[in-house]
Design an enzyme around this catalytic site. Structure first.
Site, PDB file in Angstrom:
ATOM      1  N   ASP A  38      72.633 -67.478  43.113  1.00 59.76           N
ATOM      2  CA  ASP A  38      73.844 -66.646  43.125  1.00 59.76           C
ATOM      3  C   ASP A  38      74.846 -67.043  44.205  1.00 59.76           C
ATOM      4  O   ASP A  38      75.581 -66.206  44.739  1.00 59.76           O
ATOM      5  CB  ASP A  38      73.475 -65.148  43.290  1.00 59.76           C
ATOM      6  CG  ASP A  38      72.564 -64.671  42.184  1.00 59.76           C
ATOM      7  OD1 ASP A  38      72.666 -65.213  41.063  1.00 59.76           O
ATOM      8  OD2 ASP A  38      71.751 -63.766  42.445  1.00 59.76           O
ATOM      9  N   LYS A  92      77.814 -70.747  42.017  1.00 59.89           N
ATOM     10  CA  LYS A  92      77.831 -72.080  41.382  1.00 59.89           C
ATOM     11  C   LYS A  92      78.731 -72.100  40.146  1.00 59.89           C
ATOM     12  O   LYS A  92      79.491 -73.053  39.930  1.00 59.89           O
ATOM     13  CB  LYS A  92      76.396 -72.473  40.959  1.00 59.89           C
ATOM     14  CG  LYS A  92      75.422 -72.548  42.119  1.00 59.89           C
ATOM     15  CD  LYS A  92      73.997 -72.787  41.647  1.00 59.89           C
ATOM     16  CE  LYS A  92      73.360 -71.656  40.901  1.00 59.89           C
ATOM     17  NZ  LYS A  92      73.086 -70.433  41.687  1.00 59.89           N
ATOM     18  N   GLY A  93      78.622 -71.027  39.322  1.00 58.24           N
ATOM     19  CA  GLY A  93      79.371 -70.996  38.066  1.00 58.24           C
ATOM     20  C   GLY A  93      80.863 -71.137  38.294  1.00 58.24           C
ATOM     21  O   GLY A  93      81.536 -71.935  37.637  1.00 58.24           O
ATOM     22  N   GLY A 133      72.439 -66.465  35.930  1.00 59.28           N
ATOM     23  CA  GLY A 133      73.639 -65.715  35.545  1.00 59.28           C
ATOM     24  C   GLY A 133      74.788 -66.300  36.333  1.00 59.28           C
ATOM     25  O   GLY A 133      74.876 -66.087  37.543  1.00 59.28           O
ATOM     26  N   THR A 163      62.980 -62.042  36.539  1.00 61.54           N
ATOM     27  CA  THR A 163      63.973 -61.480  35.615  1.00 61.54           C
ATOM     28  C   THR A 163      63.315 -61.092  34.281  1.00 61.54           C
ATOM     29  O   THR A 163      63.972 -60.521  33.419  1.00 61.54           O
ATOM     30  CB  THR A 163      65.090 -62.497  35.331  1.00 61.54           C
ATOM     31  OG1 THR A 163      64.492 -63.665  34.762  1.00 61.54           O
ATOM     32  CG2 THR A 163      65.847 -62.866  36.601  1.00 61.54           C
ATOM     33  N   GLN A 202      69.605 -71.299  39.695  1.00 66.01           N
ATOM     34  CA  GLN A 202      68.824 -70.756  40.806  1.00 66.01           C
ATOM     35  C   GLN A 202      69.296 -71.408  42.121  1.00 66.01           C
ATOM     36  O   GLN A 202      70.446 -71.801  42.214  1.00 66.01           O
ATOM     37  CB  GLN A 202      67.314 -70.943  40.586  1.00 66.01           C
ATOM     38  CG  GLN A 202      66.729 -70.047  39.499  1.00 66.01           C
ATOM     39  CD  GLN A 202      66.989 -70.524  38.083  1.00 66.01           C
ATOM     40  OE1 GLN A 202      66.670 -71.644  37.741  1.00 66.01           O
ATOM     41  NE2 GLN A 202      67.554 -69.685  37.246  1.00 66.01           N
ATOM     42  N   THR A 235      61.036 -69.456  41.348  1.00 72.61           N
ATOM     43  CA  THR A 235      61.099 -69.560  39.907  1.00 72.61           C
ATOM     44  C   THR A 235      60.114 -70.639  39.453  1.00 72.61           C
ATOM     45  O   THR A 235      59.376 -71.198  40.275  1.00 72.61           O
ATOM     46  CB  THR A 235      62.548 -69.812  39.433  1.00 72.61           C
ATOM     47  OG1 THR A 235      62.583 -69.685  38.011  1.00 72.61           O
ATOM     48  CG2 THR A 235      63.068 -71.187  39.838  1.00 72.61           C
ATOM     49  N   VAL A 262      72.349 -60.869  35.993  1.00 74.35           N
ATOM     50  CA  VAL A 262      71.450 -60.802  34.827  1.00 74.35           C
ATOM     51  C   VAL A 262      70.835 -59.414  34.704  1.00 74.35           C
ATOM     52  O   VAL A 262      70.817 -58.821  33.636  1.00 74.35           O
ATOM     53  CB  VAL A 262      70.318 -61.861  34.949  1.00 74.35           C
ATOM     54  CG1 VAL A 262      69.307 -61.701  33.824  1.00 74.35           C
ATOM     55  CG2 VAL A 262      70.899 -63.253  34.944  1.00 74.35           C
ATOM     56  N   LYS A 267      82.576 -67.115  49.040  1.00 76.29           N
ATOM     57  CA  LYS A 267      82.601 -65.718  49.472  1.00 76.29           C
ATOM     58  C   LYS A 267      82.981 -65.552  50.948  1.00 76.29           C
ATOM     59  O   LYS A 267      82.538 -64.600  51.609  1.00 76.29           O
ATOM     60  CB  LYS A 267      81.277 -65.034  49.127  1.00 76.29           C
ATOM     61  CG  LYS A 267      80.960 -65.155  47.620  1.00 76.29           C
ATOM     62  CD  LYS A 267      79.870 -64.253  47.133  1.00 76.29           C
ATOM     63  CE  LYS A 267      80.389 -62.961  46.576  1.00 76.29           C
ATOM     64  NZ  LYS A 267      79.461 -62.265  45.681  1.00 76.29           N
TER      65      LYS A 267
HETATM   66  P1  GDP Z   1      75.889 -68.191  40.501  1.00 72.43           P
HETATM   67  O1  GDP Z   1      74.655 -67.710  39.842  1.00 72.43           O
HETATM   68  O2  GDP Z   1      75.604 -69.120  41.639  1.00 72.43           O
HETATM   69  O3  GDP Z   1      76.897 -68.769  39.556  1.00 72.43           O
HETATM   70  O4  GDP Z   1      76.574 -66.905  41.159  1.00 72.43           O
HETATM   71  P2  GDP Z   1      76.718 -65.449  40.482  1.00 72.43           P
HETATM   72  O5  GDP Z   1      77.745 -65.519  39.433  1.00 72.43           O
HETATM   73  O6  GDP Z   1      75.389 -64.903  40.118  1.00 72.43           O
HETATM   74  O7  GDP Z   1      77.189 -64.598  41.724  1.00 72.43           O
HETATM   75  C1  GDP Z   1      78.352 -64.891  42.416  1.00 72.43           C
HETATM   76  C2  GDP Z   1      79.269 -63.645  42.357  1.00 72.43           C
HETATM   77  O8  GDP Z   1      80.292 -63.768  43.340  1.00 72.43           O
HETATM   78  C3  GDP Z   1      79.995 -63.509  41.047  1.00 72.43           C
HETATM   79  O9  GDP Z   1      80.216 -62.149  40.791  1.00 72.43           O
HETATM   80  C4  GDP Z   1      81.322 -64.229  41.292  1.00 72.43           C
HETATM   81  O10 GDP Z   1      82.377 -63.731  40.482  1.00 72.43           O
HETATM   82  C5  GDP Z   1      81.567 -63.868  42.724  1.00 72.43           C
HETATM   83  N1  GDP Z   1      82.284 -64.893  43.517  1.00 72.43           N
HETATM   84  C6  GDP Z   1      82.214 -66.244  43.429  1.00 72.43           C
HETATM   85  N2  GDP Z   1      82.925 -66.810  44.429  1.00 72.43           N
HETATM   86  C7  GDP Z   1      83.449 -65.784  45.163  1.00 72.43           C
HETATM   87  C8  GDP Z   1      84.248 -65.718  46.342  1.00 72.43           C
HETATM   88  O11 GDP Z   1      84.622 -66.706  46.942  1.00 72.43           O
HETATM   89  N3  GDP Z   1      84.560 -64.473  46.799  1.00 72.43           N
HETATM   90  C9  GDP Z   1      84.155 -63.335  46.187  1.00 72.43           C
HETATM   91  N4  GDP Z   1      84.504 -62.166  46.710  1.00 72.43           N
HETATM   92  N5  GDP Z   1      83.392 -63.357  45.062  1.00 72.43           N
HETATM   93  C10 GDP Z   1      83.033 -64.571  44.574  1.00 72.43           C
HETATM   94  P1  IMO Z   2      71.326 -68.186  39.318  1.00 73.70           P
HETATM   95  O1  IMO Z   2      71.372 -69.462  38.533  1.00 73.70           O
HETATM   96  C1  IMO Z   2      69.029 -65.464  41.816  1.00 73.70           C
HETATM   97  C2  IMO Z   2      64.757 -65.108  41.013  1.00 73.70           C
HETATM   98  C3  IMO Z   2      64.286 -63.785  40.448  1.00 73.70           C
HETATM   99  C4  IMO Z   2      62.891 -63.728  41.002  1.00 73.70           C
HETATM  100  C5  IMO Z   2      62.434 -65.175  40.957  1.00 73.70           C
HETATM  101  C6  IMO Z   2      61.634 -65.539  39.723  1.00 73.70           C
HETATM  102  O2  IMO Z   2      72.143 -67.095  38.758  1.00 73.70           O
HETATM  103  O3  IMO Z   2      71.563 -68.445  40.765  1.00 73.70           O
HETATM  104  P2  IMO Z   2      62.124 -65.805  37.131  1.00 73.70           P
HETATM  105  O4  IMO Z   2      62.964 -64.967  36.200  1.00 73.70           O
HETATM  106  O5  IMO Z   2      62.585 -67.196  37.265  1.00 73.70           O
HETATM  107  O6  IMO Z   2      60.678 -65.662  36.831  1.00 73.70           O
HETATM  108  O7  IMO Z   2      62.327 -65.095  38.566  1.00 73.70           O
HETATM  109  O8  IMO Z   2      63.628 -65.964  40.969  1.00 73.70           O
HETATM  110  N1  IMO Z   2      65.838 -65.764  40.248  1.00 73.70           N
HETATM  111  C7  IMO Z   2      67.109 -65.788  40.637  1.00 73.70           C
HETATM  112  N2  IMO Z   2      67.713 -65.236  41.707  1.00 73.70           N
HETATM  113  N3  IMO Z   2      69.736 -66.232  40.985  1.00 73.70           N
HETATM  114  C8  IMO Z   2      69.150 -66.823  39.918  1.00 73.70           C
HETATM  115  O9  IMO Z   2      69.799 -67.694  39.120  1.00 73.70           O
HETATM  116  C9  IMO Z   2      67.783 -66.582  39.693  1.00 73.70           C
HETATM  117  N4  IMO Z   2      66.899 -66.977  38.746  1.00 73.70           N
HETATM  118  C10 IMO Z   2      65.711 -66.481  39.103  1.00 73.70           C
HETATM  119  O10 IMO Z   2      65.087 -62.717  40.886  1.00 73.70           O
HETATM  120  O11 IMO Z   2      62.933 -63.326  42.352  1.00 73.70           O
HETATM  121 MG    MG Z   3      73.668 -65.903  39.410  1.00 78.61          MG
END
Ligand code: GDP
Ligand code: IMO
Ligand code: MG
Length: 420
Positions: free
Chosen positions: A13, A16-17, A40, A129, A222, A237, A298, A329
């Protein structure tokens, strides 16, 4: 030959996306190489929030073709849902996406096995998850798995039933009952949808592109601290999440990799169980969660929050061979007068900067350096306008990691980025 690998250096999280979406226009192929719908990845497209789970974050651009590599595990049910959302906003995956025939499939009973395994762990549960990721990778390494290429076989139902029988036998050992009849129906609908997409030999496709001089961005899911080998095992994971996995998850040679782009948040979060040395279970942690909207993309679970952990980041920079850093962030730390970075740990009276084998938080006291917060009324918008205190924070990270910071993200929108 040029593949750039982008991945998260913390516990997932990292944002990356958003970054892949921003960089995608510079590449000919964007490819996912591991993980599955446990990921997610949040993108903001014309004011609309889109969460991608299995589909690469390059689908909103004309230039790149998107590939789901052999290292990914695909759930046809989740995939069809995700695809339907994209189709509603005008994205035609039949034109934009290729699937490796060697990617493994998640079946409904993988989800049951995930739930049974977590239930059996009791207090020590991973916080999975529950998308069936672990059991699907277990069947892959156990040589029982079903692959995308098998969807084209007339024997699919027979193989599916064989696998299901094996799972039901296992579930009865757990004394776990879960009726998957409704899910199965959806699964076969999802299978029909997958069959309508472009199923290819991912490794021949990507290597042919590379030999034509095309540029590939490999999108990690991840984070490296969740890697099955190097993460905080067993709270990890079930795939390798580090840069090496881009080779095995796409079928490219290590010599094809040019840059490894590591994404970190300006602080740190983790969702699920397991060690997190810099976790803040206090008002500051709550403030971080509120300011950063730290709730799982997610599962919606609140994410645990803490300060940036440099020993962990330096560990994952080493494992991945990171050549460029991206900090996301940075705006979230705006609300603080003082921000901190963890520089090391004290473990049983010893000062260390490395990650110990048993990183159980009870034994670890992080040591911190303090920085003045950037606490500015007007969010920093341009390179020239970067607050002095944020510059000091970034310079410090560059000095301590010996890796240049290429981009700073200052908000969730596509344009809220500063190139350095
Ligand atoms: P990922 O799994 O690495 O793609 O990250 P996620 O989407 O799970 O979580 C990142 C969250 O932070 C999302 O809700 C993004 O919209 C948000 N986000 C990404 N970059 C920034 C940033 O620079 N500032 C803020 N405030 N939010 C951000
Ligand atoms: P993105 O790509 C954050 C965490 C779960 C749990 C552990 C194992 O969005 O960064 P699993 O479902 O793989 O059996 O879960 O890994 N986890 C993540 N945490 N971001 C993710 O993906 C994650 N994918 C799995 O919360 O602790
Ligand atoms: Mg994520």
């Amino acid at each position: 030959m040029a593949v750039d690998v982008l991945l998260g250096l913390q516990w997932g999280d990292e944002g990356k996306g958003k970054i892949v979406d921003y960089l995608a226009r510079n590449y000919d192929v964007v490819a996912r190489f591991q993980g599955g719908p446990n990921a997610g990845h949040t993108l903001n497209i014309d004011g609309k929030r889109v969460v991608l789970r299995t589909i690469p974050s390059g689908v909103f651009h004309d230039r790149p073709c998107n590939l789901i590599g052999n290292g990914v595990v695909i759930d046809p049910i989740e995939f069809m849902k995700e695809a339907a959302e994209l189709e509603m906003i005008g994205i035609d995956l039949r034109k934009k996406l290729k699937l490796s025939e060697k990617a493994h499939l998640i079946v409904p009973t993988h989800r049951s096995l995930d739930a049974a395994s977590e239930a059996a762990k009791g207090e020590g549960k991973i916080g999975s998850t529950l998308k069936g990721i672990g059991p699907a990778y277990m069947d892959k390494t156990g040589r029982n798995g079903l692959r995308v290429g098998d969807l084209l076989s007339p024997d699919l139902k027979i193989t599916f039933d064989k696998l299901k029988k094996k799972h039901l036998d296992l579930l009865s050992l757990f004394n776990y009952h879960h009726d998957t009849t409704a899910l199965e129906e959806k699964w076969f609908e999802g299978v029909d949808y997958l069959r309508s997409l472009d199923i290819v030999s991912g490794e021949y496709f990507i290597n042919a592109e590379l030999s034509k001089g095309k540029l590939v961005l490999a999108e990690g899911a991840q984070g490296s601290m969740l890697d099955i080998d190097f993460g905080t095992y067993p709270f990890v994971t079930s795939s390798n999440t580090i840069s090496a996995a881009a080779c095995t998850g796409l079928g490219i040679p290590p010599t094809a990799i040019r840059h490894v782009i590591g994404v970190i948040k300006a602080y740190c979060t983790r969702v699920g169980g397991g060690p997190f040395p810099t976790e803040l279970i206090d008002d500051i942690g709550d403030q971080l969660r509120k300011a950063g909207h730290e709730f799982g993309a997610v599962t919606g679970r609140p994410r645990r929050c803490g300060w940036l952990d440099l020993p962990a980041v330096n560990y994952t920079i080493m494992l991945n061979g990171v050549t460029r850093l991206i900090i996301t962030k940075a705006d979230v730390l705006n609300v603080f007068d003082e921000v901190k970075i963890c520089t090391g740990y004290v473990i049983r009276e010893n000062q260390v900067k490395t990650i110990p084998f048993d990183i159980s938080t009870a034994d670890i006291t992080p040591t911190y350096d303090s920085f003045q917060g950037w606490n500015t009324e007007n969010p920093i918008q341009t390179k020239g306008n970067l607050s002095f205190t944020l510059q000091a924070f970034v310079k410090y990270i560059e000095k301590e990691t010996k890796v240049p910071v290429a981009l700073i993200s200052i908000g969730p929108q596509r344009n809220q980025l500063i190139e350095l």
